[in-house]
Design an enzyme around this catalytic site. Structure first.
Site, PDB file in Angstrom:
ATOM      1  N   ARG A 221     131.132  87.078  87.902  1.00 45.20           N
ATOM      2  CA  ARG A 221     130.904  86.519  86.558  1.00 45.20           C
ATOM      3  C   ARG A 221     132.131  86.711  85.678  1.00 45.20           C
ATOM      4  O   ARG A 221     132.853  85.771  85.379  1.00 45.20           O
ATOM      5  CB  ARG A 221     129.667  87.176  85.914  1.00 45.20           C
ATOM      6  CG  ARG A 221     129.120  86.411  84.683  1.00 45.20           C
ATOM      7  CD  ARG A 221     129.887  86.649  83.405  1.00 45.20           C
ATOM      8  NE  ARG A 221     129.891  88.049  82.953  1.00 45.20           N
ATOM      9  CZ  ARG A 221     130.554  88.463  81.883  1.00 45.20           C
ATOM     10  NH1 ARG A 221     131.282  87.600  81.156  1.00 45.20           N
ATOM     11  NH2 ARG A 221     130.537  89.744  81.542  1.00 45.20           N
ATOM     12  N   ASP A 222     132.402  87.923  85.255  1.00 47.77           N
ATOM     13  CA  ASP A 222     133.505  88.156  84.329  1.00 47.77           C
ATOM     14  C   ASP A 222     134.836  87.770  84.950  1.00 47.77           C
ATOM     15  O   ASP A 222     135.753  87.338  84.245  1.00 47.77           O
ATOM     16  CB  ASP A 222     133.520  89.629  83.904  1.00 47.77           C
ATOM     17  CG  ASP A 222     134.480  89.897  82.762  1.00 47.77           C
ATOM     18  OD1 ASP A 222     134.599  89.035  81.876  1.00 47.77           O
ATOM     19  OD2 ASP A 222     135.112  90.968  82.754  1.00 47.77           O
TER      20      ASP A 222
ATOM     21  N   CYS B 299     143.325  87.783  81.274  1.00 48.15           N
ATOM     22  CA  CYS B 299     143.104  88.155  79.886  1.00 48.15           C
ATOM     23  C   CYS B 299     143.518  86.964  79.031  1.00 48.15           C
ATOM     24  O   CYS B 299     144.711  86.720  78.854  1.00 48.15           O
ATOM     25  CB  CYS B 299     143.915  89.393  79.520  1.00 48.15           C
ATOM     26  SG  CYS B 299     143.637  89.939  77.832  1.00 48.15           S
TER      27      CYS B 299
ATOM     28  N   ASN C 181     140.630  92.198  84.914  1.00 43.35           N
ATOM     29  CA  ASN C 181     139.839  93.378  85.251  1.00 43.35           C
ATOM     30  C   ASN C 181     140.549  94.291  86.251  1.00 43.35           C
ATOM     31  O   ASN C 181     141.289  93.826  87.115  1.00 43.35           O
ATOM     32  CB  ASN C 181     138.510  92.935  85.887  1.00 43.35           C
ATOM     33  CG  ASN C 181     137.602  92.256  84.903  1.00 43.35           C
ATOM     34  OD1 ASN C 181     137.051  92.885  84.020  1.00 43.35           O
ATOM     35  ND2 ASN C 181     137.436  90.944  85.051  1.00 43.35           N
TER      36      ASN C 181
ATOM     37  N   HIS D 103     134.592  99.751  81.031  1.00 34.94           N
ATOM     38  CA  HIS D 103     135.021  98.440  81.543  1.00 34.94           C
ATOM     39  C   HIS D 103     136.459  98.227  81.075  1.00 34.94           C
ATOM     40  O   HIS D 103     136.691  97.844  79.932  1.00 34.94           O
ATOM     41  CB  HIS D 103     134.082  97.375  80.964  1.00 34.94           C
ATOM     42  CG  HIS D 103     134.360  95.975  81.414  1.00 34.94           C
ATOM     43  ND1 HIS D 103     133.431  95.211  82.083  1.00 34.94           N
ATOM     44  CD2 HIS D 103     135.438  95.172  81.262  1.00 34.94           C
ATOM     45  CE1 HIS D 103     133.925  94.015  82.325  1.00 34.94           C
ATOM     46  NE2 HIS D 103     135.139  93.965  81.833  1.00 34.94           N
TER      47      HIS D 103
ATOM     48  N   HIS E   1     140.331  96.578  81.385  1.00 33.15           N
ATOM     49  CA  HIS E   1     141.259  95.578  81.901  1.00 33.15           C
ATOM     50  C   HIS E   1     142.613  96.251  82.092  1.00 33.15           C
ATOM     51  O   HIS E   1     142.909  97.272  81.474  1.00 33.15           O
ATOM     52  CB  HIS E   1     141.354  94.392  80.941  1.00 33.15           C
ATOM     53  CG  HIS E   1     140.152  93.503  81.001  1.00 33.15           C
ATOM     54  ND1 HIS E   1     140.238  92.126  81.070  1.00 33.15           N
ATOM     55  CD2 HIS E   1     138.833  93.783  81.012  1.00 33.15           C
ATOM     56  CE1 HIS E   1     139.025  91.602  81.119  1.00 33.15           C
ATOM     57  NE2 HIS E   1     138.156  92.594  81.079  1.00 33.15           N
TER      58      HIS E   1
END
Length: 301
Positions: free
Chosen positions: A15-16, A240, A249, A207, A209
């Protein structure tokens, strides 16, 4: 130095990660990725999002992906929902866990979802209520916890305030996201400590990055404080959008390798995880950003 004995890795690549990749993949490829991740031992795999296909075309086929997916026993497959319409789609697809999102930055909230932080929480209130009534598990995301592309540094008190509000809506877990990847270990520790004063540590996830290459160091710093849930994306999927050309990520392979080295259990088979990463990178026509995956591939070549 004390670390948790086990860490739950939340795999956000499908997803992300994929929603920030320029190439749109077929439902078949997405299903295979998710099933490979489950076979590798990933306990939680974010399977998609019920969002507007106009704004996030990569997630337009989430219902199809879920319909075709063979769900592995014991694995959770949360999906992101922004509103009640998204929740209706999720319920129709038979999901058991959803995620909602808010920001710790007013400017980011306005530009990302066109409303204030307070208004976003008001929007999520009926979603959370309906989800809880339907017996769904609820996850909340807080973005920009260590920096905003428009405002710069974000006060830790604001992050704690938003996290506490999401907890008040009924979120079982709250993921603290360094959306633009500007955090460093001490800042990450200070932020987590401030939030943990308001929300129990066992309800928190991190979470990160990897824009500035600090993600693993930030995770390690937070593990030292006792956090035991970490988000990551296989092969470092995603980007990003607020820092052109920057990586997205932190790679799941790199996180698992570090956990293995610390003697922290994750239940994930690193070789199979790297295989899933190689599969999706081939489908996307891109290279993995995981240093561990690249090292393993070089060793087997």
């Amino acid at each position: 130095m004390s670390f948790p004995k086990t860490v739950e890795l939340v795999e956000v690549g499908p997803r992300d990660g994929l929603q920030n990749e320029p190439k749109n993949l077929s439902a078949k490829v997405k299903v295979e990725l998710i099933e490979r991740l489950a076979a590798a031992g990933c306990p939680v795999i974010e399977a998609g999002a019920f969002v507007s296909p106009k704004w996030v075309p990569q997630m337009a086929d989430t219902a199809e992906v879920l319909a075709r997916l063979t769900r592995k026993s014991g694995v959770r497959y949360p999906v992101l929902v922004p509103n009640e319409k998204g929740l209706e789609g999720a319920l129709a697809a038979g999901v058991e866990e959803i995620a909602v999102f808010a920001a710790a930055s007013e400017s980011f909230s306005q530009r990302n979802i066109n409303c204030s932080i307070a208004e976003s929480l008001e929007r999520f209130a009926p979603v959370a209520e309906r989800a809880r009534g339907a017996g769904l598990r609820l996850r909340g995301y807080v973005s920009c916890v260590l920096g905003c592309p428009y405002e710069g540094a974000v006060p830790v008190a604001k992050v704690a305030e938003v996290a506490l509000a999401l907890r008040g809506l009924g979120c079982d877990e709250i993921s603290l996201g360094d959306t633009i990847g500007v955090g460093t270990p001490q800042r990450a520790r200070d932020m987590l400590a401030a939030v943990a004063d308001q929300v129990p540590m066992d309800c928190l996830a991190v979470h990160f990055h990897d824009t500035y290459g600090q993600a693993l160091a930030n995770i390690l710093a937070c593990l030292e404080l006792g956090v035991a849930t970490v988000d990551a994306a296989v092969a470092g999927l995603g980007g990003c959008p607020y820092a052109k050309g920057a990586s997205g990520n932190v790679a799941s392979e790199d996180v698992v390798y570090m956990l293995d080295g610390l003697g922290i259990g994750s239940g994930i088979d690193l070789q199979k995880l790297a295989g899933a990463g190689a599969f999706i990178c081939e489908a996307l026509g891109r290279s993995s950003t995981s240093k561990v995956a690249l090292a393993l591939a070089g060793r087997s070549a």
